[in-house]
Each structure stands twice: as structure tokens, then as C-alpha cells.
Design an enzyme around this catalytic site. Structure first.
Site, PDB file in Angstrom:
ATOM      1  N   LYS A  22       0.833  -1.206   0.000  1.00 34.14           N
ATOM      2  CA  LYS A  22       0.000   0.000   0.000  1.00 34.14           C
ATOM      3  C   LYS A  22       0.866   1.254   0.000  1.00 34.14           C
ATOM      4  CE  LYS A  22      -1.795   1.642   4.050  1.00 34.14           C
ATOM      5  NZ  LYS A  22      -1.469   3.060   4.223  1.00 34.14           N
ATOM      6  N   ARG A  92      -4.871  10.269   4.585  1.00 32.82           N
ATOM      7  CA  ARG A  92      -3.879  11.326   4.778  1.00 32.82           C
ATOM      8  C   ARG A  92      -2.862  11.418   3.651  1.00 32.82           C
ATOM      9  NH1 ARG A  92      -2.815  13.645   9.281  1.00 32.82           N
ATOM     10  NH2 ARG A  92      -0.667  13.816   8.562  1.00 32.82           N
ATOM     11  N   CYS A 116      -4.814  12.592  13.386  1.00 33.20           N
ATOM     12  CA  CYS A 116      -5.527  11.322  13.298  1.00 33.20           C
ATOM     13  C   CYS A 116      -5.304  10.579  14.596  1.00 33.20           C
ATOM     14  CB  CYS A 116      -5.089  10.506  12.092  1.00 33.20           C
ATOM     15  SG  CYS A 116      -3.504   9.759  12.306  1.00 33.20           S
ATOM     16  N   ASP A 304       4.731   0.564  12.130  1.00 32.31           N
ATOM     17  CA  ASP A 304       3.546  -0.133  11.603  1.00 32.31           C
ATOM     18  C   ASP A 304       3.476  -1.597  12.035  1.00 32.31           C
ATOM     19  OD1 ASP A 304       2.623   2.144  10.399  1.00 32.31           O
ATOM     20  OD2 ASP A 304       3.196   1.593   8.360  1.00 32.31           O
TER      21      ASP A 304
HETATM   22  C1  UD1 Z   1       4.231   6.907   6.589  1.00 34.74           C
HETATM   23  C2  UD1 Z   1       3.422   5.669   6.341  1.00 34.74           C
HETATM   24  C3  UD1 Z   1       2.866   5.114   7.653  1.00 34.74           C
HETATM   25  C4  UD1 Z   1       4.002   4.901   8.655  1.00 34.74           C
HETATM   26  C5  UD1 Z   1       4.858   6.160   8.794  1.00 34.74           C
HETATM   27  C6  UD1 Z   1       6.099   5.945   9.639  1.00 34.74           C
HETATM   28  C7  UD1 Z   1       2.539   6.053   4.123  1.00 34.74           C
HETATM   29  C8  UD1 Z   1       1.363   6.366   3.272  1.00 34.74           C
HETATM   30  N1  UD1 Z   1       2.336   6.000   5.444  1.00 34.74           N
HETATM   31  O1  UD1 Z   1       3.364   7.881   7.142  1.00 34.74           O
HETATM   32  O2  UD1 Z   1       2.223   3.877   7.375  1.00 34.74           O
HETATM   33  O3  UD1 Z   1       3.462   4.589   9.920  1.00 34.74           O
HETATM   34  O4  UD1 Z   1       5.302   6.607   7.495  1.00 34.74           O
HETATM   35  O5  UD1 Z   1       6.850   4.916   9.138  1.00 34.74           O
HETATM   36  O6  UD1 Z   1       3.618   5.815   3.622  1.00 34.74           O
HETATM   37  N2  UD1 Z   1       6.323  14.707  10.897  1.00 34.74           N
HETATM   38  C9  UD1 Z   1       6.441  16.052  11.203  1.00 34.74           C
HETATM   39  N3  UD1 Z   1       6.288  16.957  10.192  1.00 34.74           N
HETATM   40  C10 UD1 Z   1       6.032  16.604   8.907  1.00 34.74           C
HETATM   41  C11 UD1 Z   1       5.927  15.229   8.603  1.00 34.74           C
HETATM   42  C12 UD1 Z   1       6.083  14.303   9.630  1.00 34.74           C
HETATM   43  O7  UD1 Z   1       6.652  16.430  12.337  1.00 34.74           O
HETATM   44  O8  UD1 Z   1       5.911  17.475   8.046  1.00 34.74           O
HETATM   45  C13 UD1 Z   1       6.485  13.697  11.959  1.00 34.74           C
HETATM   46  C14 UD1 Z   1       5.229  12.846  12.202  1.00 34.74           C
HETATM   47  O9  UD1 Z   1       4.301  13.507  13.048  1.00 34.74           O
HETATM   48  C15 UD1 Z   1       5.822  11.601  12.823  1.00 34.74           C
HETATM   49  C16 UD1 Z   1       7.164  11.465  12.101  1.00 34.74           C
HETATM   50  O10 UD1 Z   1       7.439  12.742  11.542  1.00 34.74           O
HETATM   51  O11 UD1 Z   1       6.045  11.801  14.194  1.00 34.74           O
HETATM   52  C17 UD1 Z   1       7.202  10.448  10.996  1.00 34.74           C
HETATM   53  O12 UD1 Z   1       6.050  10.584  10.204  1.00 34.74           O
HETATM   54  P1  UD1 Z   1       6.052  10.322   8.644  1.00 34.74           P
HETATM   55  O13 UD1 Z   1       7.238   9.514   8.231  1.00 34.74           O
HETATM   56  O14 UD1 Z   1       5.821  11.595   7.921  1.00 34.74           O
HETATM   57  O15 UD1 Z   1       4.743   9.442   8.455  1.00 34.74           O
HETATM   58  P2  UD1 Z   1       3.815   9.411   7.178  1.00 34.74           P
HETATM   59  O16 UD1 Z   1       4.640   9.708   5.984  1.00 34.74           O
HETATM   60  O17 UD1 Z   1       2.593  10.207   7.429  1.00 34.74           O
END
Ligand code: UD1
Length: 416
Positions: A22, A92, A116, A304
Site C-alpha cells: 500500500k 492522509r 488522526c 507499523d
Molecule cells: C508513513 C506511512 C505510515 C508509517 C509512517 C512511519 C505512508 C502512506 N504512510 O506515514 O504507514 O506509519 O510513514 O513509518 O507511507 N512529521 C512532522 N512533520 C512533517 C511530517 C512528519 O513532524 O511534516 C512527523 C510525524 O508527526 C511523525 C514522524 O514525523 O512523528 C514520521 O512521520 P512520517 O514519516 O511523515 O509518516 P507518514 O509519511 O505520514
């Protein structure tokens, strides 16, 4: 809403085919926005999130055809630069259209995803990164409004590695003028998969899989025909199921290289794991040993898989300390697991799990995807029946989960 009913106590046997990932499919399908020809994607899983992304892409003007696990997308007629709240709210990862839209249409209006169940999940780094490439960005009425006549390569440092943040910026930098360097980039296999696709489209990206990625912008990209990598989290979930039920199963079509952290940890719990090319054979041990774990960005242990491992630790022989360092609120499953008899105490971002002899089935529900999967796993090993409600979350990320477990011999059924 559908429920899944699991009668615990059966052991599993046989082969299970792992679906396309996914988290690789979502950005890769979205990368079709970067070109104006027909892109073909194979091994695309049939999931709610994939339906949501297709809905979003067609809303933006792309033409989509699906036949089995093959999806064809033609974004030649891309005309709409707006991703509305109703579509982004469902998933998201919709924020991933932000950069491709600015790169192709010079502007984008994308609803802010909001928080979320597992945490606030801000997108500040996506926005700062896009701004560093020269886009002007405003937040109005719950929407990100971004525009740029052209994007210009730059150096950007991520305060923390973000998976979708890195993917979004990659899709801006590929068509920018000049060179972009992303530092402290995420290193997940799904990022490497996206970069391989972008490079096949004619992009010039080096360093994927390391924390420094260099992108030399090109004027345009061409369509591709590619296959989606296997889902390491689905594979890991089935491995934990085998360990929990002391079963002997084989996973077909996976990528063991992407799963080293999980395999290492499962071996520590006593499971016997044999890698046979793209297949993995796992035999659960009679006695499940307790281990500690800490979630980290790749190649660390994946957040995950945290909920699924917590179920395994719930019936292990001693004490286990599980620390969640990626998301601030990812212990939603704890209350539900306690209802099944698990002995878990949470303090801050750490859960202490004291193994119990057995779990006992009950009705449960969860508000996020991996937590829901962990409840199915708990149901497989619990005494009696477990009714997992709000299956919506599971259907977002696990293809035909009850059919796959059913074929392995589990007593599991969906009630519509
Ligand atoms: C992706 C995955 C999700 C997985 C996560 C961490 C997808 C569609 N989803 O989610 O399944 O659980 O990676 O491996 O690929 N953060 C910030 N600022 C930002 C972006 C992120 O502070 O602009 C923080 C988040 O709150 C979190 C951390 O960075 O604490 C990691 O998140 P991130 O890697 O961005 O997760 P997703 O990409 O949303």
C-alpha cells in the site's frame, strides 16, 4: 459496518501470497501526475486506500482503468489543482498530490489532512521543503494553497525523517530547475521504490535508501510500466500470526531484504525463520520469549508493526518493554488488548507487557489500521470468539485479510 469474527485456538498451515505494498502503491500511482501519457502499474493491491487515491486522481482529471491488479493512469488531461477535504480526510496520504500538482500545473490547493488517531501528524516539513524550492505557500480556510511559476533546486534538511514528506519533495524536485539535495531524508524501501519508478520515467535521482538524496531536475518525464513491491507490513503481520499460533506457514512473493529488523526480532522470540529466495518460511516456537523493542525510522523497527508485536508479547514468557518513538499516540490498541486479558501498563511512550498464559475473546474495535490488524491476531490466539468491529480500517490496508487467514486454516469470517 462489517465485522470480523475470529474463533481462536486453531493453528495455521500452508502458503499465503503477499500483496503489493500500500505505502509504495500510493505515491507511485500519484507520480503518474508528473507525466502526460499512460502509465501501467502491476501488483496493485485491492484496498480502500487505493480506491481513495484513484478517486482523487480522477477528480484531478486523470483517466484510470483497472483490470485485476493492473491499474493504468493517464494524467494527460490533468486540469484540476484542488484536492478537497472530503477526499483528503479519508486518506492522509492524499497530501502527496501537493508537489506533483505544483510541478505540473504551477499551483495546488490541497485540504490540510488534520490529526488522526495515532498523533497530530503535521505536514510542516512538506510545506517548508516545497517553499525552499521556491513555491509560495499560504494556509487559507483549512487548505494549503501553493504556487510557483517554476520550481528551483535547493538544499533542504528534514528536522526528522518523514516518509511522505520525502516522497512529496522528490516529486517536486524531479521537474525543478537545477539540483536539489534532501538531507536527513527517510530511507524506507517504499522511497527507494518510488525513486526507481521516477528514474524509469527519466528523472535523475541518486542516493535513495540513504539519508542524502540528490535530484537533478529534468524538463519532463515519460510514462512507465512497473510492478509494485511486496508489502513488508502485511508480510510481517502474517509472520507474527504464525509465531503467535505456533504454526508453520510460508509467505510467497515477499522481499526479505526489506524485513530484516522484523525477522531479527521474531527470531529472538524463538521463531524459526528460513529465507527461500522471495519466500519466507516461519515456524513458531512452543515457548514465545519476551523481547524489548523500540520503533524507529527505517532500517529501525517499523512503527507499523508495533501493535502486532505487542500482541505476541502479551502471550510471551516474561516482561517486554515496547517504546514508540515515531508517533506520539500509537498505543490505541492497548485498551482493547486489555479487554482480551493482556497485562499491559503504559507510561509515556513506553508500554510494559507482562506475558499471560492466554487471552480470552471479546468484542473489540480500533481506530487505526495496524491496531485493527493486531486485534485480528489477538483473536487468532485467544480462547473463544473475538469480534473485531470497525473493519473499515483493516480494509484500508490489508487485502482480503479474512480470506488469506481462512486459507491458512483460521476460523475467521466477515459479517456484513
Ligand atoms: C508513513 C506511512 C505510515 C508509517 C509512517 C512511519 C505512508 C502512506 N504512510 O506515514 O504507514 O506509519 O510513514 O513509518 O507511507 N512529521 C512532522 N512533520 C512533517 C511530517 C512528519 O513532524 O511534516 C512527523 C510525524 O508527526 C511523525 C514522524 O514525523 O512523528 C514520521 O512521520 P512520517 O514519516 O511523515 O509518516 P507518514 O509519511 O505520514
Amino acid at each position: 459496518m462489517d465485522k470480523i469474527l475470529v474463533e481462536g485456538g486453531r493453528s495455521l498451515k500452508g502458503d499465503v501470497k503477499i500483496s503489493g505494498a500500500k505505502n509504495a502503491a500510493l505515491p507511485i500511482l500519484i507520480s503518474s501526475l508528473l507525466t502526460d501519457g499512460v502509465c501501467t502499474y502491476r501488483n496493485v493491491p485491492d484496498l480502500k486506500d487505493i480506491q481513495s487515491v484513484k478517486q482523487l486522481l480522477s477528480h484531478l482529471g486523470a483517466k484510470i482503468e483497472t483490470s485485476g491488479d493492473v491499474v493504468q493512469i493517464d494524467a494527460a488531461g490533468l486540469f484540476n489543482h484542488e484536492a478537497p477535504y472530503d477526499l483528503v480526510r479519508k486518506m492522509r496520504a492524499s497530501i502527496l498530490v501537493l508537489c506533483p500538482l505544483v510541478a505540473r500545473l504551477k499551483r495546488a490547493r490541497v485540504s490540510l489532512p488534520g490529526g488522526c488517531a495515532i498523533g497530530a501528524r503535521p505536514i510542516n516539513l512538506h510545506l517548508k521543503g516545497l517553499a525552499s524550492l521556491g513555491a509560495s505557500i499560504e494556509l487559507n480556510h483549512g487548505y494549503v494553497e501553493a504556487s510557483a511559476d517554476f520550481l528551483k533546486g535547493s538544499e533542504f534538511y528534514f528536522d526528522m525523517p518523514t516518509v511522505t514528506g520525502t516522497e512529496n519533495l522528490l516529486m517536486a524536485a524531479v521537474l525543478a530547475k537545477g539540483v536539489t539535495v534532501l538531507r536527513n531524508a527517510a530511507r524506507e524501501p517504499e522511497i527507494v521504490a518510488l525513486v526507481e519508478v521516477l528514474n524509469q520515467m527519466g528523472a535523475n535521482i541518486k542516493g535513495a535508501g540513504t539519508s542524502i538524496i540528490t535530484i537533478e531536475g529534468v524538463p519532463s518525464l515519460k510514462p512507465v510500466s512497473v510492478s509494485i513491491i511486496p508489502d513488508r507490513i502485511e508480510a510481517g503481520t502474517f509472520m507474527v500470526a504464525a509465531a503467535l499460533t505456533r504454526s508453520d506457514i510460508r509467505l510467497l512473493n515477499c522481499e526479505p531484504d526489506h524485513m530484516k529488523g522484523m525477522i531479527h526480532k521474531l527470531r529472538q522470540t524463538g521463531s524459526d525463520i528460513q529465507i527461500e529466495g522471495k519466500n519466507i518460511r516461519i515456524k513458531g516456537a512452543d515457548e514465545i520469549r519476551s523481547i524489548d523493542l523500540k520503533t524507529l525510522p527505517y532500517p529501525g523497527f517499523p512503527t507499523d508493526m508495533q501493535a502486532q508485536f505487542m500482541v505476541l508479547m502479551s502471550v510471551a514468557t516474561g516482561l517486554s518493554m515496547i517504546s514508540e518513538t515515531v508517533f506520539e499516540n500509537r498505543f490505541i490498541h492497548v485498551c482493547e488488548l486489555r479487554r482480551l486479558g493482556a497485562d499491559i501498563t503504559v507510561s509515556g511512550n513506553t508500554a510494559i507487557v507482562k506475558g499471560v498464559k492466554a487471552l480470552s475473546g471479546a468484542p473489540v474495535m480500533a481506530t487505526d489500521l495496524r491496531a485493527s490488524a493486531s486485534l485480528i491476531l489477538a483473536g487468532l490466539v485467544a480462547r473463544g470468539s473475538t469480534e473485531v468491529n470497525r473493519v473499515y480500517h483493516l480494509d484500508r490496508g490489508y487485502e482480503a485479510i479474512e480470506e488469506k487467514f481462512g486459507k491458512l486454516g483460521a476460523a475467521i469470517k466477515r459479517i456484513r
